[in-house]
Design a protein around this motif. Sequence first.
Motif, PDB file in Angstrom:
ATOM      1  N   ARG A  48       3.343   3.535  -5.132  1.00  0.00           N
ATOM      2  CA  ARG A  48       3.353   4.963  -4.800  1.00  0.00           C
ATOM      3  C   ARG A  48       2.425   5.658  -5.788  1.00  0.00           C
ATOM      4  O   ARG A  48       2.584   5.479  -7.008  1.00  0.00           O
ATOM      5  CB  ARG A  48       4.743   5.575  -4.953  1.00  0.00           C
ATOM      6  CG  ARG A  48       5.779   5.020  -3.988  1.00  0.00           C
ATOM      7  CD  ARG A  48       7.162   5.618  -4.313  1.00  0.00           C
ATOM      8  NE  ARG A  48       8.209   4.916  -3.607  1.00  0.00           N
ATOM      9  CZ  ARG A  48       9.480   4.911  -3.991  1.00  0.00           C
ATOM     10  NH1 ARG A  48       9.854   5.546  -5.081  1.00  0.00           N
ATOM     11  NH2 ARG A  48      10.387   4.250  -3.291  1.00  0.00           N
ATOM     12  N   CYS A  49       1.486   6.414  -5.281  1.00  0.00           N
ATOM     13  CA  CYS A  49       0.649   7.186  -6.195  1.00  0.00           C
ATOM     14  C   CYS A  49       1.534   8.297  -6.774  1.00  0.00           C
ATOM     15  O   CYS A  49       2.559   8.645  -6.187  1.00  0.00           O
ATOM     16  CB  CYS A  49      -0.577   7.749  -5.472  1.00  0.00           C
ATOM     17  SG  CYS A  49      -0.201   8.934  -4.167  1.00  0.00           S
ATOM     18  N   PRO A  50       1.208   8.825  -7.957  1.00  0.00           N
ATOM     19  CA  PRO A  50       2.083   9.811  -8.621  1.00  0.00           C
ATOM     20  C   PRO A  50       2.473  10.977  -7.714  1.00  0.00           C
ATOM     21  O   PRO A  50       3.629  11.403  -7.705  1.00  0.00           O
ATOM     22  CB  PRO A  50       1.221  10.287  -9.795  1.00  0.00           C
ATOM     23  CG  PRO A  50       0.344   9.126 -10.106  1.00  0.00           C
ATOM     24  CD  PRO A  50       0.041   8.466  -8.783  1.00  0.00           C
ATOM     25  N   LYS A  51       1.535  11.442  -6.930  1.00  0.00           N
ATOM     26  CA  LYS A  51       1.800  12.576  -6.039  1.00  0.00           C
ATOM     27  C   LYS A  51       2.865  12.228  -4.993  1.00  0.00           C
ATOM     28  O   LYS A  51       3.810  12.974  -4.765  1.00  0.00           O
ATOM     29  CB  LYS A  51       0.496  12.937  -5.308  1.00  0.00           C
ATOM     30  CG  LYS A  51       0.104  14.402  -5.423  1.00  0.00           C
ATOM     31  CD  LYS A  51      -1.232  14.578  -4.729  1.00  0.00           C
ATOM     32  CE  LYS A  51      -1.501  16.023  -4.369  1.00  0.00           C
ATOM     33  NZ  LYS A  51      -2.847  16.151  -3.771  1.00  0.00           N
ATOM     34  N   TYR A  52       2.696  11.052  -4.378  1.00  0.00           N
ATOM     35  CA  TYR A  52       3.624  10.621  -3.339  1.00  0.00           C
ATOM     36  C   TYR A  52       4.992  10.308  -3.934  1.00  0.00           C
ATOM     37  O   TYR A  52       6.025  10.581  -3.328  1.00  0.00           O
ATOM     38  CB  TYR A  52       3.057   9.396  -2.612  1.00  0.00           C
ATOM     39  CG  TYR A  52       3.930   8.911  -1.478  1.00  0.00           C
ATOM     40  CD1 TYR A  52       4.135   9.705  -0.353  1.00  0.00           C
ATOM     41  CD2 TYR A  52       4.570   7.671  -1.533  1.00  0.00           C
ATOM     42  CE1 TYR A  52       4.950   9.269   0.688  1.00  0.00           C
ATOM     43  CE2 TYR A  52       5.376   7.229  -0.502  1.00  0.00           C
ATOM     44  CZ  TYR A  52       5.561   8.038   0.611  1.00  0.00           C
ATOM     45  OH  TYR A  52       6.369   7.604   1.630  1.00  0.00           O
ATOM     46  N   SER A  53       4.993   9.751  -5.136  1.00  0.00           N
ATOM     47  CA  SER A  53       6.241   9.412  -5.807  1.00  0.00           C
ATOM     48  C   SER A  53       7.107  10.663  -5.973  1.00  0.00           C
ATOM     49  O   SER A  53       8.306  10.651  -5.691  1.00  0.00           O
ATOM     50  CB  SER A  53       5.931   8.790  -7.171  1.00  0.00           C
ATOM     51  OG  SER A  53       7.126   8.406  -7.800  1.00  0.00           O
TER      52      SER A  53
ATOM     53  N   ARG B 113       0.804  -1.216   0.000  1.00  0.00           N
ATOM     54  CA  ARG B 113       0.000   0.000   0.000  1.00  0.00           C
ATOM     55  C   ARG B 113       0.843   1.275   0.000  1.00  0.00           C
ATOM     56  O   ARG B 113       1.889   1.345   0.636  1.00  0.00           O
ATOM     57  CB  ARG B 113      -0.902  -0.021   1.244  1.00  0.00           C
ATOM     58  CG  ARG B 113      -2.117   0.840   1.144  1.00  0.00           C
ATOM     59  CD  ARG B 113      -3.189   0.335   2.102  1.00  0.00           C
ATOM     60  NE  ARG B 113      -3.773  -0.930   1.640  1.00  0.00           N
ATOM     61  CZ  ARG B 113      -4.372  -1.829   2.437  1.00  0.00           C
ATOM     62  NH1 ARG B 113      -4.451  -1.615   3.735  1.00  0.00           N
ATOM     63  NH2 ARG B 113      -4.881  -2.933   1.930  1.00  0.00           N
ATOM     64  N   CYS B 114       0.357   2.285  -0.710  1.00  0.00           N
ATOM     65  CA  CYS B 114       1.035   3.583  -0.765  1.00  0.00           C
ATOM     66  C   CYS B 114       1.101   4.180   0.638  1.00  0.00           C
ATOM     67  O   CYS B 114       0.130   4.150   1.393  1.00  0.00           O
ATOM     68  CB  CYS B 114       0.273   4.529  -1.704  1.00  0.00           C
ATOM     69  SG  CYS B 114       1.050   6.146  -1.844  1.00  0.00           S
ATOM     70  N   GLN B 115       2.282   4.712   0.962  1.00  0.00           N
ATOM     71  CA  GLN B 115       2.489   5.191   2.321  1.00  0.00           C
ATOM     72  C   GLN B 115       1.967   6.602   2.578  1.00  0.00           C
ATOM     73  O   GLN B 115       2.109   7.130   3.675  1.00  0.00           O
ATOM     74  CB  GLN B 115       3.985   5.082   2.679  1.00  0.00           C
ATOM     75  CG  GLN B 115       4.387   3.623   2.898  1.00  0.00           C
ATOM     76  CD  GLN B 115       5.880   3.398   2.861  1.00  0.00           C
ATOM     77  OE1 GLN B 115       6.660   4.340   2.861  1.00  0.00           O
ATOM     78  NE2 GLN B 115       6.291   2.148   2.821  1.00  0.00           N
ATOM     79  N   CYS B 116       1.345   7.213   1.569  1.00  0.00           N
ATOM     80  CA  CYS B 116       0.821   8.569   1.782  1.00  0.00           C
ATOM     81  C   CYS B 116      -0.546   8.539   2.458  1.00  0.00           C
ATOM     82  O   CYS B 116      -1.044   9.557   2.923  1.00  0.00           O
ATOM     83  CB  CYS B 116       0.736   9.339   0.466  1.00  0.00           C
ATOM     84  SG  CYS B 116      -0.815   9.122  -0.426  1.00  0.00           S
ATOM     85  N   GLY B 117      -1.134   7.334   2.501  1.00  0.00           N
ATOM     86  CA  GLY B 117      -2.435   7.223   3.125  1.00  0.00           C
ATOM     87  C   GLY B 117      -3.589   7.213   2.143  1.00  0.00           C
ATOM     88  O   GLY B 117      -4.753   7.111   2.532  1.00  0.00           O
ATOM     89  N   CYS B 118      -3.277   7.261   0.840  1.00  0.00           N
ATOM     90  CA  CYS B 118      -4.346   7.279  -0.174  1.00  0.00           C
ATOM     91  C   CYS B 118      -5.028   5.920  -0.305  1.00  0.00           C
ATOM     92  O   CYS B 118      -6.103   5.804  -0.881  1.00  0.00           O
ATOM     93  CB  CYS B 118      -3.796   7.722  -1.524  1.00  0.00           C
ATOM     94  SG  CYS B 118      -2.636   6.544  -2.250  1.00  0.00           S
ATOM     95  N   GLY B 119      -4.365   4.874   0.218  1.00  0.00           N
ATOM     96  CA  GLY B 119      -4.976   3.539   0.183  1.00  0.00           C
ATOM     97  C   GLY B 119      -4.730   2.770  -1.085  1.00  0.00           C
ATOM     98  O   GLY B 119      -5.242   1.665  -1.253  1.00  0.00           O
TER      99      GLY B 119
HETATM  100 ZN   LIG Z   1      -0.661   7.665  -2.242  1.00  0.00          ZN
END
Ligand SMILES: [Zn+2]
Length: 178
Positions: free
Chosen positions: A51-56, A14-20
């Motif tokens: 990683r979602c693009p934003k978090y990446s 899971r992405c670590q930014c919290g987006c799920g």
């Molecule tokens: Zn994310």
Amino acid sequence: MGNLSAHFDKSEFRCQCGCGGENPSKLLIERLEKLFDLMDAKSIIITSGYRCPKYSVKVGGFSSDAHTCNIAVDIIVNKKGGGTYAAEDIAEAAERIGFGGIGLMNGACHVDNRDCETYINNHWFGDERDGRNYIKTFQRGTVFPGEKSVDKPAEKKKTVKVTLTYDDHEYSGLLEEM
Ligand SMILES: [Zn+2]
Ligand SMILES: [Zn+2]
């Protein structure tokens, strides 16, 4: 037992930014299981999966890099006897499994499936610690504990006797099956 395979759980990717976000490719799981067996690991810790693009971008990557495509993980491999494998060991094993994207990190290693899945290029062996991008191979002849070929007896090859005539001379010998 994870909910994806013998040793992996969906939540680990899971992405670590919290987006799920997370949807690891099937091949990624298959190869991680192969790596687990080859290295006879105690456990494989995924320090970063999807990683979602934003978090990446936030963590210094690109908005379209392999992590955003669900085909990459950064991993630490724990040994059964204690301690962890060096990045170079993980890279060597990963290359043997067939991962097309491999990057050395501090105590960890990036691996991805760019060779088989849709991605902007299909090969990258590098070192994220010093920015080297064109490492030819990570092979150093290491024998990993899960290597099955080690105690397998050498296969007997088929041979055939052949005789050839050329310029009135006869040549004969054994030809080995390739
Ligand atoms: Zn994310
Ligand atoms: Zn990575």
